[in-house]
Design an enzyme around this catalytic site. Structure first.
Site, short mmCIF file in Angstrom:
data_model
loop_
_atom_site.label_atom_id
_atom_site.label_comp_id
_atom_site.label_asym_id
_atom_site.label_seq_id
_atom_site.Cartn_x
_atom_site.Cartn_y
_atom_site.Cartn_z
N LYS A 192 0.84 -1.21 0.00
CA LYS A 192 0.00 0.00 0.00
C LYS A 192 0.88 1.26 0.00
O LYS A 192 0.62 2.21 -0.74
CB LYS A 192 -0.92 0.00 1.23
CG LYS A 192 -2.02 -1.05 1.15
CD LYS A 192 -2.76 -1.25 2.47
CE LYS A 192 -3.73 -2.43 2.36
NZ LYS A 192 -4.43 -2.74 3.62
N GLN B 53 -4.89 -1.56 10.04
CA GLN B 53 -4.78 -2.87 9.42
C GLN B 53 -5.35 -3.95 10.35
O GLN B 53 -5.00 -4.01 11.53
CB GLN B 53 -3.29 -3.15 9.11
CG GLN B 53 -3.03 -4.41 8.33
CD GLN B 53 -3.49 -4.33 6.87
OE1 GLN B 53 -3.40 -3.29 6.23
NE2 GLN B 53 -3.98 -5.44 6.36
N ASP C 28 -11.21 2.27 4.38
CA ASP C 28 -11.63 0.86 4.31
C ASP C 28 -13.15 0.71 4.38
O ASP C 28 -13.67 -0.40 4.22
CB ASP C 28 -10.99 0.05 5.46
CG ASP C 28 -9.64 -0.53 5.07
OD1 ASP C 28 -9.33 -0.54 3.86
OD2 ASP C 28 -8.90 -0.96 5.97
#
Ligand SMILES: NC(=O)c1ccc[n+]([C@@H]2O[C@H](COP(=O)([O-])OP(=O)(O)OC[C@H]3O[C@@H](n4cnc5c(N)ncnc54)[C@H](OP(=O)(O)O)[C@@H]3O)[C@@H](O)[C@H]2O)c1
Length: 284
Positions: free
Chosen positions: A49, A93, A116
Site C-alpha cells: 500500500k 490494518q 476501508d
C-alpha cells in the site's frame, strides 16, 4: 481453457495512472496506516500500500505499534490521526491483537477518513445506497465487472463469504447495481446448488478449491477474491479447472489483488475530495 481472464493488473495500472494525475491536481494529500503487532501477511499488505501510494504521489505515514499496545493507546493514536489535517485517508490494518476490540477501534476512526469503509456510518450509508467510503476490494470487483461489460441488471449474483471487508459490501454493491443477490457462507446447506445458479459468482472465503468446475454455470463470470498460500505459491479460492467452464475469470495473482491496491488509492483521493468539500458526504 475457455474463460477469458480478467486482467486486474492492467486495469489497476491504468487506475493508478489516473490517481497520480488527480493527486497532482489536488496537491498535497496523505494516507496513514496503523499496524499493531508484526503479523507477516499484514506487513506485506502495508508495504504494498505504501509503495503504490508513493508512486502515485500520495504522502504516507506508516504507524507501527507493538503487539502489546493497549486499546487506549491505539485510540489515542487514531484520535491524533483524525485531528491531523495532513492526513486524508486512515486505515487500521486488521486483524488486531486479540486483547483489542476491533469494532470499538473502527468506530473511533473519522468516517470521512475511513478509506476501508468499515466505520458504521459508512457501512450504514452503503446499506442505504447513499454516498460512502466503500472498501477497496469490493469496489475493485465492481470496477472489473464494469471494465469487462458484465451485465448486472437482472443478473443472478452469488457471493460466497459474508465478511465486513469483502462479502457483505460486494453483495450490497451488486444489489445497488440491480443484480438479484444471494449471499452464501459456512452454514449454507448446499453451496454448489447456489453457485451453479450464478451468472456472476464472487468467491471470498480463504480456502483453496472451495468452488470447483462442477459448481459453476457454463459461461458465468467468476471473481476469485481468495489469496491462499499453497507450497509457497499464491492461489485463489477457485479451482483452476473452473477456467474450462466460466466465460470470464479473474486470475490469482493478477486479478482482484492489484485492484484492491489501486482502489485504496482512489479511495484516498475521494477522502481528500470529501474533506476539501468537493464532494458531498451527508452525515459526516
Ligand atoms: N485479493 C484481495 O485483495 C483480497 C482482499 C481481502 C481479502 N482477500 C482474501 O479473500 C479471502 C476472504 O477474505 P475475508 O477477509 O472476507 O475472510 P473472512 O473474514 O475469513 O470470511 C470468510 C467468509 O467465508 C465463509 N466461509 C468459510 N468457509 C466456507 C465454506 N466452506 N463455504 C462457504 N463459505 C465459507 C465464512 O462464513 P461464516 O461467516 O459463516 O464464517 C466467511 O463469511 C481470503 O483468502 C483473503 O485473503 C483478498
Amino acid at each position: 481453457m475457455t474463460a477469458t481472464l480478467m486482467d486486474g493488473k492492467a486495469l489497476a495500472e491504468r487506475i493508478r495512472g489516473e490517481v497520480a494525475a488527480e493527486a497532482r491536481e489536488l496537491g498535497d494529500l496523505g494516507l496513514a496506516t496503523v499496524l499493531v503487532g508484526d503479523d507477516p501477511a499484514s506487513e506485506i499488505y502495508i508495504r504494498l500500500k505504501h509503495k503504490a501510494a508513493g508512486e502515485a504521489g500520495i504522502r504516507t505515514r506508516d504507524v507501527r505499534l507493538a503487539a502489546s499496545t493497549t486499546e487506549d493507546e491505539l485510540f489515542e493514536e487514531v484520535e491524533q490521526l483524525n485531528r491531523d489535517e495532513a492526513i486524508d485517508g486512515l486505515l487500521v490494518q486488521l486483524p488486531l491483537p486479540a486483547h483489542i476490540d476491533e469494532a470499538r477501534v473502527i468506530r473511533a476512526i473519522d468516517p470521512m477518513k475511513d478509506v476501508d469503509g468499515l466505520h458504521p456510518l459508512n457501512g450504514g450509508q452503503l446499506y442505504l445506497g447513499e454516498p460512502a467510503h466503500v472498501g477497496a476490494t469490493p469496489v475493485g470487483i465492481m470496477a472489473l465487472l464494469e471494465e469487462y461489460d458484465v451485465p448486472l441488471e437482472g443478473a443472478r449474483a452469488v457471493v460466497v463469504g459474508r465478511s465486513n471487508i469483502v462479502g457483505k459490501p460486494a453483495a450490497l454493491l451488486l444489489l445497488l447495481a440491480n443484480a438479484t443477490v444471494t449471499v452464501c457462507h459456512s452454514r449454507t446447506a448446499d453451496l454448489g446448488a447456489e453457485t451453479r445458479e450464478a451468472d456472476v459468482l464472487v468467491v471470498a472465503v480463504g480456502q483453496a478449491g472451495v468452488v470447483g468446475p462442477g459448481d459453476v454455470r457454463e459461461g458465468a463470470t467468476v471473481i476469485d477474491v481468495g489469496m491462499n498460500r499453497a507450497d509457497g505459491a499464491l492461489v485463489g479460492d477457485v479451482d483452476p479447472g473452473v477456467a474450462e467452464v466460466a466465460g470470464l475469470l479473474t486470475p490469482v495473482p493478477g486479478g482482484v489483488g492489484p485492484m484492491t491496491i489501486a482502489m485504496l488509492l482512489r479511495g484516498t483521493i475521494r477522502a481528500a475530495r470529501y474533506r476539501r468539500g468537493f464532494l458531498a458526504f451527508p452525515g459526516a
